[in-house]
Design an enzyme around this catalytic site. Structure first.
Site, PDB file in Angstrom:
ATOM      1  N   SER A 194       0.823  -1.204   0.000  1.00 49.10           N
ATOM      2  CA  SER A 194       0.000   0.000   0.000  1.00 49.10           C
ATOM      3  C   SER A 194       0.867   1.268   0.000  1.00 49.10           C
ATOM      4  O   SER A 194       1.684   1.445  -0.899  1.00 49.10           O
ATOM      5  CB  SER A 194      -0.927  -0.082   1.211  1.00 49.10           C
ATOM      6  N   HIS A 396      -7.055  -5.910  -0.656  1.00 53.46           N
ATOM      7  CA  HIS A 396      -5.873  -5.208  -0.137  1.00 53.46           C
ATOM      8  C   HIS A 396      -5.075  -5.990   0.916  1.00 53.46           C
ATOM      9  O   HIS A 396      -3.854  -5.927   0.935  1.00 53.46           O
ATOM     10  CB  HIS A 396      -6.334  -3.879   0.471  1.00 53.46           C
TER      11      HIS A 396
END
Ligand SMILES: *[C@@H]1O[C@H](CO)[C@@H](O)[C@H](O)[C@H]1NC(C)=O
Ligand SMILES: *[C@@H]1O[C@H](CO)[C@@H](O)[C@H](O)[C@H]1NC(C)=O
Ligand SMILES: *[C@@H]1O[C@H](CO)[C@@H](O)[C@H](O)[C@H]1NC(C)=O
Length: 422
Positions: A194, A396
């Site tokens: 991320s 994610h």
């Protein structure tokens, strides 16, 4: 429907954090020393409530518990921030042949990311078991990086005058240099999750000499362009970020979602006492499909989340969402002229990132949208692979916590590392 509940939850958490911490009795509106909700002294209490102890153990306690000896190093950045870096020693017979790997977590997170789900799915453990010399970094402002040689994060607003731009220009290079010096190597491997990828893209663009210090970098859930970011709450916050930032600046608040703040406390307790709620929270904010990471792992992992960043960092992401560009922080016309010598903030020139890059993304990830990853991929000069995990539910955090991450993601990392060893 879903979208409204996300909006409400986040705004509620956001506002409570501030309302609880503004000490209006003081004329200057300076915040009081933030209340420490998650101190070690509370451990006996948590134990009595039936917490799994992994929920509150820190990095070194976890790695000790699971038999992976770890060293703690403190790196000082050129601008004076002190960051802990945890080194998990390689587990193999010929550790002299091991290669250093630098792992960097994302926003609101810490190095704990790589070990919270245990030895089978924690990438820190998996790499050490495969004979890599693992260095798990922390960026400025988080729980393990909340110190500075001069500035006091509790009283100096200047401490919090940073965004991922400074992570990329200062934190990542300082840690890379430290690792290379300590190991006597000239290059290392990099894995970013991320914002841990965003930081790298900033470094590779603004300090391109660092590209030569990296054998290969693998980015999990990469974030650079946010043109296709359609998360409604984040958009709503982004659209109002100028007003929100003015409000919190005025209140003397610069830090958001710290480890010892209210939000962390709520999440930690909720994730243990009502894990389904926690699971739902992750799914509403990241696109996570419930049931694809064991509930027990989710509650331990999320209890380690919310570890502090600056308001300015969130404002910078808001600017990316609104502008549709991957660009430096917009300080306003006067500020831009002073800082960059131009009225508008410069774009990050990712064509300068000459190190080999592997992008790993996921169809259900609403923080790292495939269309945005494609924009990035189209501009990287040394893209090795733009890999989309072939499971439509993947999101994610499946990259780092998923029970099948070893097959679907880590195998690829290990393959590329072998390939780029020399
Ligand atoms: C983890 O917690 C232990 C016990 O509280 C402490 O001694 C140690 O310094 C902590 N480690 C880090 C890296 O903060
Ligand atoms: C924050 O730092 C930048 C440069 O890094 C500077 O241009 C800006 O004026 C600073 N802002 C404040 C409020 O000090
Ligand atoms: C971006 O970097 C590339 C590679 O160094 C260079 O050729 C190009 O001119 C740069 N673009 C801008 C707008 O500076």
């Amino acid at each position: 429907m879903e979208q409204h509940s996300v909006t409400c939850t986040i705004l509620f958490l956001f506002l409570t954090q501030y309302i609880l911490h503004i000490d209006t009795s003081r004329p200057t509106f300076r915040p009081t020393r933030l209340v420490s909700y998650s101190l070690p002294q509370k451990r006996a209490f948590k134990k009595a409530l039936g917490f799994n102890e992994d929920v509150y153990l820190n990095f070194t306690e976890l790695t000790d518990k699971y038999g992976y000896p770890t060293e703690v190093h403190t790196v000082t950045t050129d601008d004076g921030y002190l960051l802990d870096v945890f080194r998990i020693l390689p587990k193999c017979s010929d550790s002299a042949k091991s290669y250093p790997v630098f792992l960097l977590h994302g926003i609101f997170d810490t190095a704990d990311l790589w070990v919270v789900t245990g030895t089978k799915t924690g990438l820190g453990y998996v790499l050490a078991s495969n004979c890599y010399d693992v260095w798990a970094g922390n960026h400025r402002g988080n729980f393990y990086g909340r110190r500075h040689v001069k500035l006091d994060p509790n009283t100096d607003p200047d401490y919090w005058n940073y965004t991922f731009d400074e992570h990329g220009r200062f934190d990542v290079p300082a840690i890379i240099d430290y690792i290379l010096r300590s190991t006597g190597q000239s290059k290392l491997f990099y894995v970013g999750h991320s914002q841990g990828s965003t930081n790298y893209f900033v470094m590779g663009s603004l300090r391109p000499e660092y590209n030569d210090k990296v054998r290969a970098a693998v980015m999990l859930g990469p974030v650079a362009w946010m043109k296709n970011f359609d998360n409604p709450i984040a958009r709503l916050i982004a659209q109002n970020y100028v007003a929100i930032k003015a409000f919190v600046d005025n209140a003397g608040l610069n830090e958001v979602f710290g480890r010892e703040h209210f939000v962390h406390f709520v999440v930690e307790y909720l994730c243990v006492l009502a894990p389904n709620f926690c699971d739902l929270g992750l799914s509403l904010t990241t696109g996570y499909k419930q049931g694809t990471i064991p509930l027990k792992d989710i509650s331990v992992a999320m209890a380690h989340l919310f570890s502090g960043t600056s308001i300015k960092n969130l404002a910078h992401f808001s600017q990316l969402i609104l502008s549709g560009n991957f660009q430096r922080y917009d300080e306003g016309v006067a500020g831009n002229l002073e800082r960059y010598g131009s009225r508008r903030p410069p774009q990050y020139n990712v064509s300068r990132i000459s190190s080999p890059i592997v992008l790993v993304s996921a169809e259900s990830d609403i923080l790292s949208k495939l269309k945005d990853v494609d924009i990035l991929a189209s501009k990287l000069p040394n893209l090795v692979e733009n890999y989309v995990v072939p499971e439509s539910y993947w999101s994610h955090h499946n990259h780092v916590w998923g029970y099948n991450a070893p097959e679907l993601v880590y195998a690829k990392i290990l393959d590329y590392f072998t390939k780029y060893k020399d």
